[in-house]
Design a protein around this motif. Sequence first.
Motif, PDB file in Angstrom:
ATOM      1  N   ARG A 195      12.176 -25.775  88.667  1.00 30.88           N
ATOM      2  CA  ARG A 195      11.943 -24.326  88.699  1.00 30.88           C
ATOM      3  C   ARG A 195      12.175 -23.756  90.100  1.00 30.88           C
ATOM      4  O   ARG A 195      12.794 -22.703  90.259  1.00 30.88           O
ATOM      5  CB  ARG A 195      10.516 -24.014  88.229  1.00 30.88           C
ATOM      6  N   GLU A 198      15.818 -23.560  90.739  1.00 32.69           N
ATOM      7  CA  GLU A 198      16.431 -22.474  89.968  1.00 32.69           C
ATOM      8  C   GLU A 198      16.173 -21.117  90.631  1.00 32.69           C
ATOM      9  O   GLU A 198      17.071 -20.289  90.729  1.00 32.69           O
ATOM     10  CB  GLU A 198      15.863 -22.494  88.551  1.00 32.69           C
TER      11      GLU A 198
ATOM     12  N   TRP B  52      15.533 -25.390  78.011  1.00 31.37           N
ATOM     13  CA  TRP B  52      15.065 -24.975  79.345  1.00 31.37           C
ATOM     14  C   TRP B  52      15.636 -23.611  79.748  1.00 31.37           C
ATOM     15  O   TRP B  52      14.905 -22.735  80.169  1.00 31.37           O
ATOM     16  CB  TRP B  52      15.455 -26.028  80.378  1.00 31.37           C
ATOM     17  N   ASN B  53      16.945 -23.439  79.664  1.00 32.64           N
ATOM     18  CA  ASN B  53      17.548 -22.180  80.093  1.00 32.64           C
ATOM     19  C   ASN B  53      18.716 -21.828  79.171  1.00 32.64           C
ATOM     20  O   ASN B  53      19.839 -22.260  79.390  1.00 32.64           O
ATOM     21  CB  ASN B  53      18.023 -22.296  81.549  1.00 32.64           C
ATOM     22  N   GLN B 156      17.532 -29.033  81.875  1.00 35.23           N
ATOM     23  CA  GLN B 156      18.589 -28.417  82.679  1.00 35.23           C
ATOM     24  C   GLN B 156      19.111 -29.370  83.749  1.00 35.23           C
ATOM     25  O   GLN B 156      19.830 -28.972  84.665  1.00 35.23           O
ATOM     26  CB  GLN B 156      18.094 -27.112  83.328  1.00 35.23           C
TER      27      GLN B 156
END
Lengths: 214, 470
Positions: A195, A198, B52-53, B156
């Motif tokens: 995270r 990202e 996830w995305n 991801q």
Amino acid sequence: MKNKVIQGQVIPINQSNIDTDAIIPKQYLKSINKSGFGPYLFDSLRYMDPGDLATTSKRKENPDFILNKKPFRNGSIIVANDNFGCGSSREHAVWALKDYGIQAVISTSFADIFYRNSFKNSLLLIIIKKSELETIFRSLTTNPIYNLTIDVQNQTITTPDETCIQFDISDSEKERIIFDLDDIELSLKHADKIRDYESKIKLKKPWLFNKNNE
Amino acid sequence: MNRTLYDKIWDEHKIHENSDGSSLVYIDRHLIHEVTSPQAFDGLHLKNRNVWNKNTIYAVSDHNVPTINRELGINDDISKLQVDTLISNCKKHEISYFDLNDVNQGIVHVIGPELAITQPGMTLVCGDSHTSTHGALASLAFGIGTSDVEHVLATQCINITKEKNMRINVNNTLNPLVTAKDLILHIIKSIGTSGGTGYTIEFSGKCIESLSIESRMTICNMSIEAGAKSGLVAFDENTYNYMMDKKYSPSKKYLSEAIKYWETLKSDNHSKFDQDINFDADLITPQVSWGTSPEMTVDVTGQVPDPELEKNSEKKESIQRAIDYMGLKPNDPIQEIMLDKIFIGSCTNSRIEDLRAAASVIKGEKIASNISQAIVVPGSGHVKMQAEEEGLDKIFLKAGFEWRQPGCSMCLGMNDDNLLPHERCASTSNRNFEGRQGDKGRTHLVSPAMAAAAAIKGHFINVIDFINEK
Ligand code: SF4
């Protein structure tokens, strides 16, 4: 310490570049399941008549193919020449080998994607030297009943005449064979790091996340 | 430290180093198709996991789809179930899906670059070995199995160990009518189908610089046939031009930032490669594969090898086996091999440049009477449309070719486009494995121009001679 010992009859395939198309032909890739591919392993070499997922009649076996011969039919360790598993990334190839009952494949080299797929499914791949491979093939021509014992923890293959071959395998690959790992769970332990990364790249490379071109 | 292009993309995406030397690497784009994804979604659902995305994923059906009368739907129930499963998985997880009748549909490795889903400097994966194609845009792209598809959907990321660096430097330029396909076949013939195993290959040199992005894709596409999961070409002016004005090109707002990053996407001077190999493009002639592995390739002016001349017994057997399978004889001249079918298509050679090359050879000619079927399968809806605007479809149809709808088609024959037992095909695809195009079918890999000339003559011919005589 937990260990895994694989014992079984060798199936010798003295050919290089066995590709995943040969291991499981395309018509079976239409399945949306992970199991049930064993009967189709090496399909076009194994049977005389063509087949597909809809075939219900009994297939005619090719008597010349190794898996249709005694004692190889019940073998569980394939020994093959260089570059086994090349070609298509289809994991179905590994599922078919496993489903048939193959527990290990021994060769001098494997294709990269096949290698990954195998360990993801706890199929043991072992790389040995060319000279060792040739010795196994030679022994088999005189004595087709040929059982190997593979000790994963100690990284040894023991042949019928008690010769011991050492092999290399990384600790993580070893773990994969001995334990049933959930890779996704392991990776998700790093969820915070993913995270963070990202959100960092959303600022650094905003165009990557701008799907609708606003 | 001077870094290679591969090193740079790797460093940029590495999130975490595991104790065993592998790394957790972030994936920017994930392409999925109907054949290798159903079991991955199944796995997710079994464990109640989420994607996830979803914005990083694009889906398309290509492997298992009809190339005629598609408007009527899919006849084969088993194929239909697979496509429908992809559609419902995409709906459930709100993933972008290109429908069969959408102009954006096509072979996953054709539409990725064409729509700028693939962009320089990205990491990109797909459950398909020819994902290496996308490396032509200076992106790190590689094929994965279904377990990894599930892993990338859920996290991801992927856990991988860094490969070694190989550079294949191609000097000079290709002669007219000799194409990127001939170059990569020549390279595979030289280094072997496992020559690149364990490496990421960067293709560089004057020849590569002179090639269009489409030709570079043909080369990177077949890196996997040399054993390498990824092929790469540095970002340059050609890449820049290619990236502009596509469906998903970066918006104006971010373009200059993107370009600044893209311009860093080349190996530094004096960066270290674990292996360096050189080729001279001007020495390469049109290539034809004679056997059942892409490395079993010779010059079109050559002949089928004689196993008796091979000293290594295992190699000798494999040559003999391939000759038997292919229904050939030792020392048969390649140009005397008669053909039954012609296939122009696949993610190697189905882009507009390929169709133009084939059409220019075919123009005003008719296919030979011994050719029972010749098909052209454009790589995508956009390629098809462009070709029709240029009138290429008319040239093909007039010569006796069939003009199909986009998909993988006879490259692997999961749909109805197949070779019958013992049929011999000149194919622009990438694999000549036993049974690849149909049970007991015989595949010869060639460039689009060579396939076109073979269609007219009914047997192989050096396309250079063919054009000179024309
Ligand atoms: S065109 Fe052929 S090689 Fe390319 S993705 Fe489709 S089946 Fe695979």
